[in-house]
Scaffold this active site. Sequence first.
Site, PDB file in Angstrom:
ATOM      1  N   HIS A  32     -11.074  -2.233   1.466  1.00  0.00           N
ATOM      2  CA  HIS A  32     -11.295  -0.902   0.893  1.00  0.00           C
ATOM      3  C   HIS A  32     -12.103  -0.928  -0.398  1.00  0.00           C
ATOM      4  O   HIS A  32     -11.844  -0.164  -1.325  1.00  0.00           O
ATOM      5  CB  HIS A  32      -9.967  -0.176   0.678  1.00  0.00           C
ATOM      6  CG  HIS A  32     -10.130   1.316   0.680  1.00  0.00           C
ATOM      7  ND1 HIS A  32      -9.117   2.196   0.380  1.00  0.00           N
ATOM      8  CD2 HIS A  32     -11.207   2.101   0.955  1.00  0.00           C
ATOM      9  CE1 HIS A  32      -9.552   3.438   0.457  1.00  0.00           C
ATOM     10  NE2 HIS A  32     -10.823   3.404   0.808  1.00  0.00           N
ATOM     11  N   ASN A  67      -0.387   1.840  -5.779  1.00  0.00           N
ATOM     12  CA  ASN A  67      -0.254   3.154  -6.432  1.00  0.00           C
ATOM     13  C   ASN A  67       1.120   3.712  -6.097  1.00  0.00           C
ATOM     14  O   ASN A  67       1.896   3.084  -5.373  1.00  0.00           O
ATOM     15  CB  ASN A  67      -1.360   4.133  -5.999  1.00  0.00           C
ATOM     16  CG  ASN A  67      -1.613   4.190  -4.511  1.00  0.00           C
ATOM     17  OD1 ASN A  67      -2.678   3.777  -4.039  1.00  0.00           O
ATOM     18  ND2 ASN A  67      -0.653   4.696  -3.743  1.00  0.00           N
ATOM     19  N   LYS A 116       1.399   9.837  -5.662  1.00  0.00           N
ATOM     20  CA  LYS A 116       0.100   9.207  -5.433  1.00  0.00           C
ATOM     21  C   LYS A 116      -1.020  10.221  -5.660  1.00  0.00           C
ATOM     22  O   LYS A 116      -0.909  11.390  -5.316  1.00  0.00           O
ATOM     23  CB  LYS A 116       0.042   8.697  -3.994  1.00  0.00           C
ATOM     24  CG  LYS A 116      -1.324   8.236  -3.550  1.00  0.00           C
ATOM     25  CD  LYS A 116      -1.333   7.867  -2.080  1.00  0.00           C
ATOM     26  CE  LYS A 116      -2.749   7.508  -1.625  1.00  0.00           C
ATOM     27  NZ  LYS A 116      -2.792   7.064  -0.221  1.00  0.00           N
ATOM     28  N   HIS A 151       1.155   2.501   4.012  1.00  0.00           N
ATOM     29  CA  HIS A 151       0.220   3.629   4.074  1.00  0.00           C
ATOM     30  C   HIS A 151       0.345   4.308   5.442  1.00  0.00           C
ATOM     31  O   HIS A 151       0.632   3.664   6.444  1.00  0.00           O
ATOM     32  CB  HIS A 151      -1.193   3.086   3.872  1.00  0.00           C
ATOM     33  CG  HIS A 151      -2.225   4.126   3.546  1.00  0.00           C
ATOM     34  ND1 HIS A 151      -2.624   5.082   4.447  1.00  0.00           N
ATOM     35  CD2 HIS A 151      -2.957   4.330   2.419  1.00  0.00           C
ATOM     36  CE1 HIS A 151      -3.568   5.836   3.893  1.00  0.00           C
ATOM     37  NE2 HIS A 151      -3.783   5.402   2.655  1.00  0.00           N
ATOM     38  N   CYS A 193      -6.112   3.962  -3.878  1.00  0.00           N
ATOM     39  CA  CYS A 193      -6.360   2.602  -3.393  1.00  0.00           C
ATOM     40  C   CYS A 193      -7.551   1.888  -4.015  1.00  0.00           C
ATOM     41  O   CYS A 193      -7.396   0.834  -4.635  1.00  0.00           O
ATOM     42  CB  CYS A 193      -6.553   2.638  -1.875  1.00  0.00           C
ATOM     43  SG  CYS A 193      -5.095   3.165  -0.951  1.00  0.00           S
ATOM     44  N   ASP A 225       0.839  -1.196   0.000  1.00  0.00           N
ATOM     45  CA  ASP A 225       0.000   0.000   0.000  1.00  0.00           C
ATOM     46  C   ASP A 225       0.879   1.254   0.000  1.00  0.00           C
ATOM     47  O   ASP A 225       1.633   1.482   0.947  1.00  0.00           O
ATOM     48  CB  ASP A 225      -0.897  -0.016   1.242  1.00  0.00           C
ATOM     49  CG  ASP A 225      -2.121   0.875   1.094  1.00  0.00           C
ATOM     50  OD1 ASP A 225      -2.106   1.755   0.222  1.00  0.00           O
ATOM     51  OD2 ASP A 225      -3.089   0.681   1.842  1.00  0.00           O
ATOM     52  N   ASP A 226       0.809   2.028  -1.075  1.00  0.00           N
ATOM     53  CA  ASP A 226       1.522   3.317  -1.177  1.00  0.00           C
ATOM     54  C   ASP A 226       3.038   3.182  -1.280  1.00  0.00           C
ATOM     55  O   ASP A 226       3.764   4.121  -0.952  1.00  0.00           O
ATOM     56  CB  ASP A 226       1.186   4.225   0.016  1.00  0.00           C
ATOM     57  CG  ASP A 226      -0.190   4.837  -0.058  1.00  0.00           C
ATOM     58  OD1 ASP A 226      -0.980   4.419  -0.923  1.00  0.00           O
ATOM     59  OD2 ASP A 226      -0.497   5.720   0.771  1.00  0.00           O
ATOM     60  N   LYS A 257      -6.177  -5.509   3.847  1.00  0.00           N
ATOM     61  CA  LYS A 257      -7.039  -4.351   3.610  1.00  0.00           C
ATOM     62  C   LYS A 257      -7.999  -4.583   2.442  1.00  0.00           C
ATOM     63  O   LYS A 257      -7.582  -4.881   1.333  1.00  0.00           O
ATOM     64  CB  LYS A 257      -6.142  -3.135   3.349  1.00  0.00           C
ATOM     65  CG  LYS A 257      -6.860  -1.886   2.867  1.00  0.00           C
ATOM     66  CD  LYS A 257      -5.867  -0.750   2.679  1.00  0.00           C
ATOM     67  CE  LYS A 257      -6.446   0.397   1.879  1.00  0.00           C
ATOM     68  NZ  LYS A 257      -5.515   1.529   1.739  1.00  0.00           N
TER      69      LYS A 257
END
Length: 601
Positions: free
Chosen positions: A180, A330, A347, A271, A124, A86-87, A178
């Site tokens: 989402h 991302n 991002k 994240h 996301c 994530d990120d 996650k």
Amino acid sequence: MHVRAGARGPGGTGPHGARGRCVWPGPPAGRARAVRTLAGLGVLGLLACAHLSWTRGRQEAPEAAWGPEPGAPAGAPPHLIFVLADDQGFRDVGYHGSEIRTPTLDRLAAEGVKLENYYVQPICTPSRSQLLTGRYQIHTGLQHSVIRPAQPNCLPLGHATLPQKLREAGYATHMVGKWHLGFYRRECMPTHRGFDTFFGSLLGSGDYYTHYKCDGPGACGYDLYENDHAAWDHDDGVYSTHMYTRRVQQILAAHDPGKPLFLYVAYQAVHSPLQAPGRYFRHYRSIANTHRRRYAAMLSCLDEAVGNVTLALRAHGLYNNSILIYSSDNGGQPSAGGSNWPLRGSKGTYWEGGIRAVGFVHSPLLRQRGTVCRELVHITDWYPTLVALAEGHIEEDAHLDGYDVWEAISEGLRSPRVDILHNIDPIYTKAKHGSWAAGYGIWNTAVQSAIRVQHWKLLTGNPGYSDWVPPQAFSNLGPNRWHSERVTLATGQSVWLFNITADPYERVDLSGRYPGVVRQLLRRLSQFNRTAVPVRYPPRDPRSNPQLNGGVWGPWYIEESKKKKKPRKNKAEGKQKRRKTKKRPQEAGSGPQSRPGAPWG
């Protein structure tokens, strides 16, 4: 039908007719010299990156470290392990030159296939929705932003998901991490969308230790689930990366190697909020920037976690017939410690820094290992690719936007993909100077959109924050914009064109030089737009407040036909245990937040 490797999935004609390889016009003869110079610079840069990646991999990833890799049983469907970070920024892996140590990721990538022309979405929810449906955002109604906690919205129930197709093919399907993708109705939950089991969070972010999240004053709740119920038994302050890895190890230990497995591991890291156990800071005391230092510790912990997952695959007899895919969802966020250098943007933007991702495939089943794939690959491609590997079935009228790219990855063949619709967002803030006139009467350039066709990339509207943020820009106060390469967008401009192959860093806008190419790409955008469904972005629903649902984020919507039934007693109420306090070696900011909360996405 079965989706065959190297062929377009069902709906392969795309949203705008037959999809053969198109030949796009090159530069006029009189301008060839400028383009040759630009292309030469791009090729030199790519060669330099390839050399650094290869030499680094050779030094840090001796094959003997993992032991022998015997072949898989003939004809057995492979175990599919998808790890989504994530990120994670494009630069934030060792083989891209990062100062952050990622020995596991470097080794796995060096022994597998690095994806160096690989694209995801800039935030996301869009990336996750495209992974699980094989469809662009314009075809699911999720074109705008992310799904917020209080929105009555989720991944459309009418689309068959990747785990549903794999379960039809005889796979056990498990998700850890996650989600989402919305949860306002019970039908939106992971176990109702194809997963046999789910352990993880429903929201976009939250405290790594307490698993609490606030979405504004008075709207705070617990966000950790075991299947369809709040996992109060795990409310014991364990760092989420460790907690998720332990659950993965338990799943692998209990799984019968003779039954094919799909395991989707969507880590919360890296994240925000920026939190990590103290021992992961030991290599990063010299990093002055607090955000970057915490981010580095979090990424080191994630790297260790992926190593532990791989060891568990070996220990429980699954590795030899497994395919492990690693991807970021991302680009990185410089204000939260991430780095996309030398790419432009971050991002949340459609510049390369927002959508070009770290990705690789590691497997003994690869025909060619230790290679780099520079063919075009998009996150929608995993759906048809994995279903084909599982010998599953996709209906003729599925109209997927993804392609089966396994032969491009495993054998080094050409990718069937020649274009990517990065997105069309009709409700994003319109560009002040955009107009139909600027779009040659073909397209309103005030609308945010981005498309890639072969070497060309076109952006319209407001593409987002467009600076280049070099590594040295990370001062102790955050990314110092005085040291960034600031970009002042030309007055009145709402269209940009780049040759991404020759200019991957988006430094030379060619929209004025090649208006014919601009027109053709605008027509392609218009063709895609004719297939778009309406945007689904409802207002927040006050009934979503966890305080009305036993202190837990979870499904709250009840259909009118069910409202007459006697309401069920909320079992979560009163089950909140007193939070245990444990001493952990911590860097400032490494433990739980006193007020959970972080930016969405």
